[in-house]
Each structure stands twice: as C-alpha cells, then as structure tokens.
Design a protein around this motif. Sequence first.
Motif, short mmCIF file in Angstrom:
data_model
loop_
_atom_site.label_atom_id
_atom_site.label_comp_id
_atom_site.label_asym_id
_atom_site.label_seq_id
_atom_site.Cartn_x
_atom_site.Cartn_y
_atom_site.Cartn_z
N SER A 71 29.74 86.47 65.25
CA SER A 71 29.95 85.10 64.78
C SER A 71 28.64 84.53 64.24
CB SER A 71 30.46 84.25 65.95
OG SER A 71 30.64 82.93 65.52
N LYS A 85 29.78 86.04 57.30
CA LYS A 85 31.00 86.58 56.66
C LYS A 85 31.70 85.52 55.82
CE LYS A 85 32.72 87.61 60.70
NZ LYS A 85 31.62 87.19 61.59
N THR A 113 30.56 82.72 54.75
CA THR A 113 29.66 82.29 53.67
C THR A 113 29.81 83.24 52.48
OG1 THR A 113 28.11 81.38 55.28
CG2 THR A 113 27.22 81.88 53.09
N1 LIG Z 1 27.89 74.18 55.47
C1 LIG Z 1 26.98 74.68 56.32
N2 LIG Z 1 25.89 73.96 56.68
C2 LIG Z 1 24.96 74.46 57.52
N3 LIG Z 1 25.01 75.68 58.08
C3 LIG Z 1 26.09 76.44 57.77
C4 LIG Z 1 27.12 75.99 56.89
N4 LIG Z 1 28.04 76.97 56.76
C5 LIG Z 1 27.62 77.97 57.53
N5 LIG Z 1 26.44 77.66 58.15
C6 LIG Z 1 25.66 78.54 59.05
O1 LIG Z 1 25.48 79.78 58.38
C7 LIG Z 1 25.61 80.85 59.29
C8 LIG Z 1 26.74 81.77 58.81
O2 LIG Z 1 28.00 81.10 59.01
P1 LIG Z 1 29.38 81.77 58.64
O3 LIG Z 1 30.40 80.72 58.83
O4 LIG Z 1 29.28 82.41 57.30
O5 LIG Z 1 29.49 82.90 59.77
P2 LIG Z 1 30.73 83.88 60.09
O6 LIG Z 1 30.16 85.29 60.07
O7 LIG Z 1 31.87 83.60 59.19
O8 LIG Z 1 31.07 83.47 61.60
P3 LIG Z 1 32.50 83.52 62.37
O9 LIG Z 1 32.73 84.96 62.77
O10 LIG Z 1 32.27 82.63 63.56
O11 LIG Z 1 33.55 82.98 61.42
C9 LIG Z 1 25.86 80.24 60.67
O12 LIG Z 1 24.60 80.12 61.33
C10 LIG Z 1 26.42 78.87 60.32
O13 LIG Z 1 26.12 77.93 61.35
#
Ligand SMILES: Nc1ncnc2c1ncn2[C@@H]1O[C@H](COP(=O)(O)OP(=O)(O)OP(=O)(O)O)[C@@H](O)[C@H]1O
Length: 124
Positions: free
Chosen positions: A41, A45, A47
């Motif tokens: 997490s 991903k 992003t």
């Molecule tokens: N709009 C935003 N503003 C600030 N930080 C963000 C934003 N979107 C994502 N982040 C940060 O960027 C990083 C990547 O987030 P992301 O949502 O892409 O992770 P993920 O791999 O999809 O996680 P998960 O498995 O929980 O869905 C994290 O530290 C998140 O807190």
Amino acid sequence: MEQAPKLALKGVSRTFSDLTALSSTELSIKPGEFISVVGPSGCGKSTMFNIIAGVLQPSSGQVLIDGKDVTNQSGHVGYMLQKDLLLPWRTVLDNIVLGALLKGGASRAERSEGVALARRYGLG
Ligand SMILES: Nc1ncnc2c1ncn2[C@@H]1O[C@H](COP(=O)(O)OP(=O)(O)OP(=O)(O)O)[C@@H](O)[C@H]1O
Ligand SMILES: [Mg+2]
C-alpha cells in the motif's frame, strides 16, 4: 521482429510535495499481454494507473499508446477502480451513463448502449 508495445511508460515520475510516488518508471506491455502490478500500500500503483488514464499529470515522463504520446489525455484507457464508487441514489442505468450525463446528457443511443452493456455483464 519484436512486437511494438500497446502501452509504454517512459521515465514517468510523480511527486506530491516532497513525496516521490513514482520515480523514473518504465513499463512496456504488448498487445493482449496480461500483467499484474503488485506492491505494498502506498507504493504508487493507483498513481501510475491515474497517469496512464490521463487523469493525473506526471511530474515528468511520457505515456505512449501504440507509440503515440497520450500523456495527460483521458479517453484512451478505461480502468476499474479499487472501489465501485457508484452513486447509490441513481439507477443502475444512470450510473452506467454517468460519463455521458456529466458531458451534457445521455442520448437515446447512449442509454440504449448502456442497457446492452448491462445485459452483457449480467445486470439486465
Ligand atoms: N493526491 C495526493 N496528494 C498527496 N499524496 C498522494 C496523493 N495521491 C497519492 N499520494 C501518496 O502517494 C503515494 C502513492 O499512493 P498510491 O495511491 O498511488 O498508492 P497505491 O500503491 O495505489 O496504494 P494502495 O495499495 O493502498 O491502493 C502514497 O504515499 C500516497 O499517500
Ligand atoms: Mg491504490
């Protein structure tokens, strides 16, 4: 001859203030290829998917579909979100055609396509 990628990421990076969510990410997916992206997490991903879908700007780098630069362009790629994010006060059909409604109204043809899609996915 090596098959040209359907989707490619070239040096895609994204920062949120001082947080680096993606750093120089490279990806190349061939037509029909099925891949899984696995990571803890917060590793970036969603992003990456949002940048591929053109709904989030990368800080740098490019998204290519069929070799064409589609960075920051939505409409080329669809993806299913982690949560359904349906609007419970709307009908199934009004959820299906929500995109068209937000663009100014769903035509009779778009509603009819929505019904056909619902049937196709067992929601008829
Ligand atoms: N709009 C935003 N503003 C600030 N930080 C963000 C934003 N979107 C994502 N982040 C940060 O960027 C990083 C990547 O987030 P992301 O949502 O892409 O992770 P993920 O791999 O999809 O996680 P998960 O498995 O929980 O869905 C994290 O530290 C998140 O807190
Ligand atoms: Mg996510």
